[in-house]
Scaffold this motif. Sequence first.
Motif: not given
Length: 380
Positions: A1-23
């Motif tokens: 992934m490019k930087f801007a994509t990683k900055a938005i998506h890394l570190g959070h999996d919505p499936k692990a947090h009741q499908r919350a889009v943001m951490p």
Amino acid sequence: MKFATKAIHLGHDPKAHQRAVMPPVYQTSAFAFDHVGEALPFSYARGGTPTRAALEDCLAGLENARHGLAFSSGMAAIDAVLRATLKPGDTVVAQADCYGGAYRLLTRLLQPAGVKVVFADLSDPASLPALLDGSVKLVWLESPSNPLLNLVDIAALAAIAHAAGVRVAVDNTFATPYLQNPLDLDADVVVHSATKYLGGHSDVLLGLVALDDEALFRDIRLVQLSAGAVPGPQDCFLVLRGIKTLALRMERHCDNAERVADFLLGQPSVEKVFFPGLPDHPQHALAKRQQRRFGGIVSFYLRDDSREAASRVAERLRLFALAESLGGVESLVNHSATMSHGSLPPEKRRELGIREGLLRLSLGIEDVDDLLDDLAQALA
């Protein structure tokens, strides 16, 4: 992934947090066990929370590191790295023009505790071997430096240090992981005051560390857990949110800094401009090789080298707040001699070139024409 994509998506999996889009912000100090002795990923908030883990994982990914650690401030992050790597009798070689807070920590806390501190001009890597006696355990770098924006060749210094069995740590606050990745240049540890560009909105205090080395990670993690200088979940959330726009903001910061640096060159009241993007900057070629762009900070000397002149300019500015920090969406002006480096002895400041007539600008993301108009009337 490019930087801007990683900055938005890394570190959070919505499936692990009741499908919350943001951490989510886990506003809790403790986590419930089902039975005695159960191994939980989180048990007590000083040891970690899911919100903090998301931030630590995100930073690690952006710095191409295996591990990330979050602290309550940039200074707490620096302190943890120094404590984990140095003991009484050890020596640290530190870049002479390091941040004033780091200088204070090294001279007023570590030296009295038995750590020898050697400050050195490391602009020429060839100067380092003579400093590496058997007691040196760490080389502390800052590139670009605060406030005169000096660069050091991280890869060359790391190669020399590693040949002597010495670790290298780099304060990457000014460049951010968007412009520079010290671990890719063979540094061992990278440190950030996330209060600055990573948070980006002047509303949070937080520090971050990223590294690959497993043993060193455990040592720094022990300091984090034992000393407890950790951020709360709301602070972690704010920095996570800030990181998502880091790529966009850094492009605007850099654009504005380039325009302002060029403008200042033509001002009769300005004696000298410090900005790595200028062709006459002594490390301009290194900046082009080591960084992706030149950053959002511009410093300059006034021809009237007095505190009164600096004060007049700073107080006349309307869009630049006179403040200690940097890296926010708003533009700031800093008088380094009394603010960011006020803890340095006057003779040390003069030696480093931190004059009374020096001002440091942190260019925000405002329309640059408005910033130029503001500077013009303040300098007139």
